[in-house]
Structure formats: C-alpha cells, structure tokens
Design a protein around this motif. Structure first.
Motif, PDB file in Angstrom:
ATOM      1  N   LEU A 192       0.822  -1.200   0.000  1.00 54.48           N
ATOM      2  CA  LEU A 192       0.000   0.000   0.000  1.00 54.48           C
ATOM      3  C   LEU A 192       0.862   1.259   0.000  1.00 54.48           C
ATOM      4  CD1 LEU A 192      -2.848   1.239   0.199  1.00 54.48           C
ATOM      5  CD2 LEU A 192      -2.591   1.148   2.671  1.00 54.48           C
ATOM      6  N   ILE A 193       1.890   1.276   0.819  1.00 53.56           N
ATOM      7  CA  ILE A 193       2.787   2.436   0.870  1.00 53.56           C
ATOM      8  C   ILE A 193       3.520   2.595  -0.457  1.00 53.56           C
ATOM      9  CG2 ILE A 193       4.905   3.320   1.946  1.00 53.56           C
ATOM     10  CD1 ILE A 193       3.835   2.048   4.585  1.00 53.56           C
ATOM     11  N   ASP A 194       3.943   1.491  -1.049  1.00 52.25           N
ATOM     12  CA  ASP A 194       4.626   1.551  -2.333  1.00 52.25           C
ATOM     13  C   ASP A 194       3.710   2.120  -3.404  1.00 52.25           C
ATOM     14  OD1 ASP A 194       6.905   1.044  -3.982  1.00 52.25           O
ATOM     15  OD2 ASP A 194       5.839  -0.697  -4.813  1.00 52.25           O
ATOM     16  N   ARG A 195       2.458   1.706  -3.390  1.00 52.59           N
ATOM     17  CA  ARG A 195       1.486   2.215  -4.361  1.00 52.59           C
ATOM     18  C   ARG A 195       1.246   3.715  -4.148  1.00 52.59           C
ATOM     19  NH1 ARG A 195      -1.986  -1.787  -4.222  1.00 52.59           N
ATOM     20  NH2 ARG A 195      -3.066  -1.033  -2.385  1.00 52.59           N
ATOM     21  N   GLU A 196       1.161   4.135  -2.896  1.00 53.26           N
ATOM     22  CA  GLU A 196       0.966   5.546  -2.588  1.00 53.26           C
ATOM     23  C   GLU A 196       2.148   6.393  -3.046  1.00 53.26           C
ATOM     24  OE1 GLU A 196      -1.527   7.502  -1.339  1.00 53.26           O
ATOM     25  OE2 GLU A 196      -2.685   5.695  -1.734  1.00 53.26           O
ATOM     26  N   LEU A 197       3.356   5.886  -2.781  1.00 52.90           N
ATOM     27  CA  LEU A 197       4.537   6.626  -3.215  1.00 52.90           C
ATOM     28  C   LEU A 197       4.605   6.713  -4.735  1.00 52.90           C
ATOM     29  CD1 LEU A 197       7.226   5.336  -0.707  1.00 52.90           C
ATOM     30  CD2 LEU A 197       6.160   7.592  -0.780  1.00 52.90           C
ATOM     31  N   GLY A 198       4.247   5.650  -5.416  1.00 54.28           N
ATOM     32  CA  GLY A 198       4.208   5.674  -6.879  1.00 54.28           C
ATOM     33  C   GLY A 198       3.193   6.668  -7.401  1.00 54.28           C
ATOM     34  N   SER A 199       2.051   6.733  -6.747  1.00 54.32           N
ATOM     35  CA  SER A 199       1.019   7.693  -7.140  1.00 54.32           C
ATOM     36  C   SER A 199       1.488   9.126  -6.918  1.00 54.32           C
ATOM     37  CB  SER A 199      -0.254   7.421  -6.343  1.00 54.32           C
ATOM     38  OG  SER A 199      -1.237   8.369  -6.628  1.00 54.32           O
ATOM     39  N   ALA A 200       2.128   9.375  -5.788  1.00 53.78           N
ATOM     40  CA  ALA A 200       2.641  10.723  -5.508  1.00 53.78           C
ATOM     41  C   ALA A 200       3.728  11.103  -6.502  1.00 53.78           C
ATOM     42  CB  ALA A 200       3.164  10.795  -4.079  1.00 53.78           C
ATOM     43  N   LEU A 201       4.588  10.150  -6.840  1.00 61.01           N
ATOM     44  CA  LEU A 201       5.646  10.414  -7.812  1.00 61.01           C
ATOM     45  C   LEU A 201       5.059  10.730  -9.183  1.00 61.01           C
ATOM     46  CD1 LEU A 201       8.667  10.534  -8.368  1.00 61.01           C
ATOM     47  CD2 LEU A 201       8.610   8.087  -8.814  1.00 61.01           C
ATOM     48  N   ALA A 202       4.032   9.986  -9.579  1.00 66.44           N
ATOM     49  CA  ALA A 202       3.378  10.252 -10.861  1.00 66.44           C
ATOM     50  C   ALA A 202       2.757  11.646 -10.885  1.00 66.44           C
ATOM     51  CB  ALA A 202       2.311   9.190 -11.139  1.00 66.44           C
ATOM     52  N   ALA A 203       2.130  12.036  -9.779  1.00 63.87           N
ATOM     53  CA  ALA A 203       1.542  13.384  -9.710  1.00 63.87           C
ATOM     54  C   ALA A 203       2.622  14.452  -9.811  1.00 63.87           C
ATOM     55  CB  ALA A 203       0.751  13.543  -8.413  1.00 63.87           C
ATOM     56  N   LEU A 204       3.742  14.230  -9.162  1.00 59.22           N
ATOM     57  CA  LEU A 204       4.840  15.200  -9.245  1.00 59.22           C
ATOM     58  C   LEU A 204       5.433  15.259 -10.647  1.00 59.22           C
ATOM     59  CD1 LEU A 204       6.644  14.550  -5.849  1.00 59.22           C
ATOM     60  CD2 LEU A 204       5.308  16.570  -6.515  1.00 59.22           C
ATOM     61  N   GLU A 205       5.487  14.119 -11.323  1.00 56.74           N
ATOM     62  CA  GLU A 205       5.983  14.118 -12.705  1.00 56.74           C
ATOM     63  C   GLU A 205       5.038  14.876 -13.628  1.00 56.74           C
ATOM     64  OE1 GLU A 205       6.572   9.975 -13.510  1.00 56.74           O
ATOM     65  OE2 GLU A 205       8.572   9.976 -12.598  1.00 56.74           O
ATOM     66  N   VAL A 206       3.732  14.737 -13.399  1.00 51.74           N
ATOM     67  CA  VAL A 206       2.760  15.495 -14.186  1.00 51.74           C
ATOM     68  C   VAL A 206       2.964  16.992 -13.968  1.00 51.74           C
ATOM     69  CG1 VAL A 206       0.291  16.064 -14.373  1.00 51.74           C
ATOM     70  CG2 VAL A 206       1.024  13.681 -14.353  1.00 51.74           C
TER      71      VAL A 206
END
Length: 100
Positions: free
Chosen positions: A42-56
């Motif tokens: 779950l934490i890994d998925r959250e970090l991936g989501s946050a990273l994707a938002a920052l890349e956008v």
C-alpha cells in the motif's frame, strides 16, 4: 504407581502446553508478516502515485511559460482526487474495494 502416572500426565501436559504456545506464536508471527507485506504494498502504491503526480506537475506547460497561477490550479486538481491511505481509518474502506 499413582505418583508415577501423575508425573507422566504432568510432563505430557507441560509438553502439550509448550507446543500449543509455539503454534500460537507462529500463527501470530505469520499474521504480522502478512500485515507488513500488505502495508508495504500500500505504501509503495501511494509513493508511486505521488511520484506520478509530481511528474505530471513537473512537465506541465505552466512552468515553461511562467504561469504560476495555472500551475497552482493544476496542482489543486491533482490534490482533489481521493487518497487511498484513508483506507487505514477505522470504519472506512477504500473506494472500489469490497468491505472486509
């Protein structure tokens, strides 16, 4: 003779109790390991989501043109999406998931 039988019963009981405690401990450790694995995913998925938002946000044209208000509005759009970590709250469940 009765004392010997009583002694054997006591020894057997002690051994059985020790085996039962060991089994319960193993079951508890297994449950903790599974909880840790699920939390890590779950934490890994959250970090991936946050990273994707920052890349956008990093690739938005608003930064290139210096349109800070447009950048701010885009960042607000990204933060309005539901956060999956809310699933840790008691009595709440994550959207799209069946209640456990």
């Amino acid at each position: 003779m009765a004392a010997a039988i009583l002694l054997l019963v006591a020894v057997f009981s002690a051994v059985a109790l020790q085996m039962l405690r060991g089994g319960e401990r193993e079951a508890a450790l297994h449950g903790l390991q599974e909880t840790t694995r699920a939390s890590t995913r779950l934490i890994d998925r959250e970090l991936g989501s946050a990273l994707a938002a920052l890349e956008v946000l990093a690739t938005t044209s608003h930064l290139e043109t210096g349109d800070l208000e447009g950048f701010y509005n885009r960042s607000l759009q990204l933060t309005k999406r539901p956060l999956t970590w809310c699933g840790f709250r008691p009595g709440r469940r994550r959207p799209g998931r069946a209640a456990a």
